[in-house]
Design an enzyme around this catalytic site. Sequence first.
Site, short mmCIF file in Angstrom:
data_model
loop_
_atom_site.label_atom_id
_atom_site.label_comp_id
_atom_site.label_asym_id
_atom_site.label_seq_id
_atom_site.Cartn_x
_atom_site.Cartn_y
_atom_site.Cartn_z
CE1 TYR A 156 -3.99 2.04 0.72
CE2 TYR A 156 -2.77 2.93 2.58
CZ TYR A 156 -3.86 2.97 1.73
OH TYR A 156 -4.81 3.94 1.91
CE LYS A 160 -3.88 5.04 -1.26
NZ LYS A 160 -4.90 5.38 -2.27
N1 LIG Z 1 -9.90 5.97 5.35
C1 LIG Z 1 -8.70 6.46 5.55
O1 LIG Z 1 -8.32 6.89 6.67
C2 LIG Z 1 -7.73 6.54 4.41
C3 LIG Z 1 -6.42 6.96 4.69
C4 LIG Z 1 -5.54 7.11 3.62
C5 LIG Z 1 -5.95 6.83 2.34
N2 LIG Z 1 -7.21 6.38 2.10
C6 LIG Z 1 -7.60 6.11 0.72
O2 LIG Z 1 -8.85 6.71 0.45
C7 LIG Z 1 -9.55 5.97 -0.55
C8 LIG Z 1 -10.94 5.60 -0.06
O3 LIG Z 1 -10.82 4.79 1.08
P1 LIG Z 1 -12.01 4.47 2.09
O4 LIG Z 1 -11.41 4.55 3.43
O5 LIG Z 1 -13.21 5.28 1.75
O6 LIG Z 1 -12.21 2.92 1.75
P2 LIG Z 1 -13.54 2.04 1.54
O7 LIG Z 1 -13.06 0.63 1.57
O8 LIG Z 1 -14.61 2.47 2.49
O9 LIG Z 1 -14.00 2.44 0.07
C9 LIG Z 1 -13.28 2.09 -1.06
C10 LIG Z 1 -14.26 1.86 -2.19
O10 LIG Z 1 -13.51 1.56 -3.37
C11 LIG Z 1 -14.20 0.53 -4.06
N3 LIG Z 1 -13.25 -0.21 -4.91
C12 LIG Z 1 -12.30 -1.08 -4.53
N4 LIG Z 1 -11.65 -1.56 -5.60
C13 LIG Z 1 -12.23 -0.97 -6.68
C14 LIG Z 1 -12.00 -1.08 -8.07
N5 LIG Z 1 -11.06 -1.89 -8.57
N6 LIG Z 1 -12.76 -0.34 -8.91
C15 LIG Z 1 -13.71 0.49 -8.43
N7 LIG Z 1 -13.98 0.61 -7.12
C16 LIG Z 1 -13.25 -0.12 -6.25
C17 LIG Z 1 -14.77 -0.35 -2.95
O11 LIG Z 1 -15.84 -1.14 -3.44
C18 LIG Z 1 -15.20 0.68 -1.93
O12 LIG Z 1 -16.54 1.09 -2.09
C19 LIG Z 1 -8.66 4.77 -0.85
O13 LIG Z 1 -7.85 5.04 -1.97
C20 LIG Z 1 -7.79 4.66 0.38
O14 LIG Z 1 -6.58 3.99 0.13
C21 LIG Z 1 -8.10 6.23 3.12
#
Ligand SMILES: NC(=O)c1ccc[n+]([C@@H]2O[C@H](COP(=O)([O-])OP(=O)(O)OC[C@H]3O[C@@H](n4cnc5c(N)ncnc54)[C@H](O)[C@@H]3O)[C@@H](O)[C@H]2O)c1
Length: 301
Positions: A156, A160
């Site tokens: 990851y 990223k």
């Molecule tokens: N939540 C956090 O604190 C956090 C921190 C750093 C980065 N992020 C990043 O933010 C973004 C959103 O994360 P989140 O926390 O909302 O996660 P989440 O798991 O709640 O949502 C991610 C969504 O992406 C969809 N998804 C996964 N693979 C996919 C694909 N191949 N094609 C289309 N859709 C797909 C999933 O179905 C899901 O609905 C991600 O890129 C994650 O890495 C989140």
Amino acid sequence: LAITFQGRVAIVTGAGAGLGRAHALALADRGARVIVNDLDVVAALEVRDMIMGRGGEAIADGASVTDKTAVEKMVDAGLRRWGAIDILVNNAGILRDKTFSKMDLADFEAVMNVHVMGSVNCIKAVWSHMAERRYGRIILTTSSSGLYGNFGQSNYSAAKMALVGLMQTLAIEGQRYEIRVNCLAPSAATAMTDKLYENEALAALDATRVSAAVLALASEQAPNRRILLAGAGSFEQANITMTRGVFLGAGSDVAEQLLDQLDAIADREDEMIPGCGPEQFRYEVLRARSGGAAMPSEMRG
Ligand SMILES: NC(=O)c1ccc[n+]([C@@H]2O[C@H](COP(=O)([O-])OP(=O)(O)OC[C@H]3O[C@@H](n4cnc5c(N)ncnc54)[C@H](O)[C@@H]3O)[C@@H](O)[C@H]2O)c1
């Protein structure tokens, strides 16, 4: 000046849940027509219905961002329906956490594929269209795990940080077309982080608080080439900097001197944020030419 997306079209990937859903709703509430993309098409349809229920316009799309052809079809559908794509929020993501020694390479590749190639596929599908129209706002979702590392997340973190490199160059290439490209490192309580945060942190880490950063980075007034961090209502910036360093020349004991001078090399006084990669060698060549004695004045930050 209030930000509005009236007449603008946005794609948000992974918008069926978590941060993506919050971003899609926030953009729609400010007038954007939204393509709600998610591999989980039922979740995407729900968000589409929520937007329409609030009087907005939306399409649901079930493409996996890893599927180039499906992504192209999604973009074509948006163009046919609304004639333009102005904003792309690359948000879809997955985790496959394990220490590196226990990690299967298949899990490494899957994470790289969704985050890196998923973003590349979506950007490629809109880039020439945005360039022709001389307008585009692209957001890449990075993470503190990439920027600063995190135990158990080598795949990851690599993915990223790759997005930061992608952003750095696309922001430079996009400038002439008025395409602005930025990274966002969110922190939010979502399905992805449900085991990570303590209960009392969860309320503050509402995903909707991160969406304000998306609104700013998707707006007409957006900056270019930033790494914005956002969570719980706080906003920070990460910078990839270069210190002034030391000049050691070409003697036989440079390696030993280097070890002795690591603190001086790391000294952050007067550090620079290079405008592009070649500034490193320009700086080094100028410094070598000036005998290394003084920092060349033309390279002062
Ligand atoms: N939540 C956090 O604190 C956090 C921190 C750093 C980065 N992020 C990043 O933010 C973004 C959103 O994360 P989140 O926390 O909302 O996660 P989440 O798991 O709640 O949502 C991610 C969504 O992406 C969809 N998804 C996964 N693979 C996919 C694909 N191949 N094609 C289309 N859709 C797909 C999933 O179905 C899901 O609905 C991600 O890129 C994650 O890495 C989140």
